[in-house]
Design an enzyme around this catalytic site. Sequence first.
Site, PDB file in Angstrom:
ATOM      1  N   HIS A 133     -16.135  20.588  64.320  1.00 51.84           N
ATOM      2  CA  HIS A 133     -15.893  19.575  65.347  1.00 51.84           C
ATOM      3  C   HIS A 133     -15.819  20.207  66.724  1.00 51.84           C
ATOM      4  O   HIS A 133     -15.746  21.427  66.861  1.00 51.84           O
ATOM      5  CB  HIS A 133     -14.616  18.773  65.031  1.00 51.84           C
ATOM      6  CG  HIS A 133     -13.345  19.547  65.188  1.00 51.84           C
ATOM      7  ND1 HIS A 133     -12.241  19.033  65.823  1.00 51.84           N
ATOM      8  CD2 HIS A 133     -12.978  20.779  64.787  1.00 51.84           C
ATOM      9  CE1 HIS A 133     -11.259  19.915  65.810  1.00 51.84           C
ATOM     10  NE2 HIS A 133     -11.681  20.982  65.180  1.00 51.84           N
TER      11      HIS A 133
ATOM     12  N   HIS B 127     -11.138  10.443  66.902  1.00 52.62           N
ATOM     13  CA  HIS B 127     -11.810  11.740  66.796  1.00 52.62           C
ATOM     14  C   HIS B 127     -12.677  11.753  65.540  1.00 52.62           C
ATOM     15  O   HIS B 127     -12.377  11.066  64.561  1.00 52.62           O
ATOM     16  CB  HIS B 127     -10.757  12.861  66.725  1.00 52.62           C
ATOM     17  CG  HIS B 127     -11.324  14.241  66.770  1.00 52.62           C
ATOM     18  ND1 HIS B 127     -12.039  14.723  67.840  1.00 52.62           N
ATOM     19  CD2 HIS B 127     -11.282  15.255  65.872  1.00 52.62           C
ATOM     20  CE1 HIS B 127     -12.408  15.977  67.598  1.00 52.62           C
ATOM     21  NE2 HIS B 127     -11.964  16.328  66.397  1.00 52.62           N
TER      22      HIS B 127
ATOM     23  N   CYS C 283     -16.685  15.316  70.633  1.00 55.64           N
ATOM     24  CA  CYS C 283     -16.637  15.184  69.167  1.00 55.64           C
ATOM     25  C   CYS C 283     -17.751  14.298  68.612  1.00 55.64           C
ATOM     26  O   CYS C 283     -18.510  14.707  67.722  1.00 55.64           O
ATOM     27  CB  CYS C 283     -15.266  14.706  68.698  1.00 55.64           C
ATOM     28  SG  CYS C 283     -14.812  13.016  69.148  1.00 55.64           S
TER      29      CYS C 283
END
Length: 159
Positions: free
Chosen positions: A135, A123, A73
């Site tokens: 993402h 994240h 990520c």
Amino acid sequence: MRMTVRMHTPNLLARAGTVTALTLVTLGGTTIAPGAAGDAEGASVSAYALRIAASKRGAPYQYGAQGPHAFDCSGLTLYSFRRAGRALPRTAAAQYGRTLHIPASLRKRGDLVFFRSAGGIYHVGIYAGRGRMWHAPKAGSVVRLERIWSRTVSYGRVG
């Protein structure tokens, strides 16, 4: 060129409005508006980073990967902004610490979306508009456009 503006009433600016007042101050044909150039430049950098992330659609997730063929990520956000000319730290938490924090009501395409829990930031993705983000989700998945599924998110703008 020297310019003098005389105000005959103390509340002239209030009556004229902020936008009109800003246009009163002009030097050599350039209007002085605080932050205007930086905002425009930042918007183009973020828009470019968003396009870079979208171009990586389908690239496999790999823990610790920073591209150009695989990503985690924060590796995707780091890679996208680096290609757009901005440096970001390696991890999602460090990226959160390096961005200007903004409320959801002011988020724009290209801003970073940070997911948080009691343990901190875990994240990150790049906001694509309409409640979606690009993402690299998790092992076994690929870079993709997805709806933001949680309300426990924060937004950050890369300067």
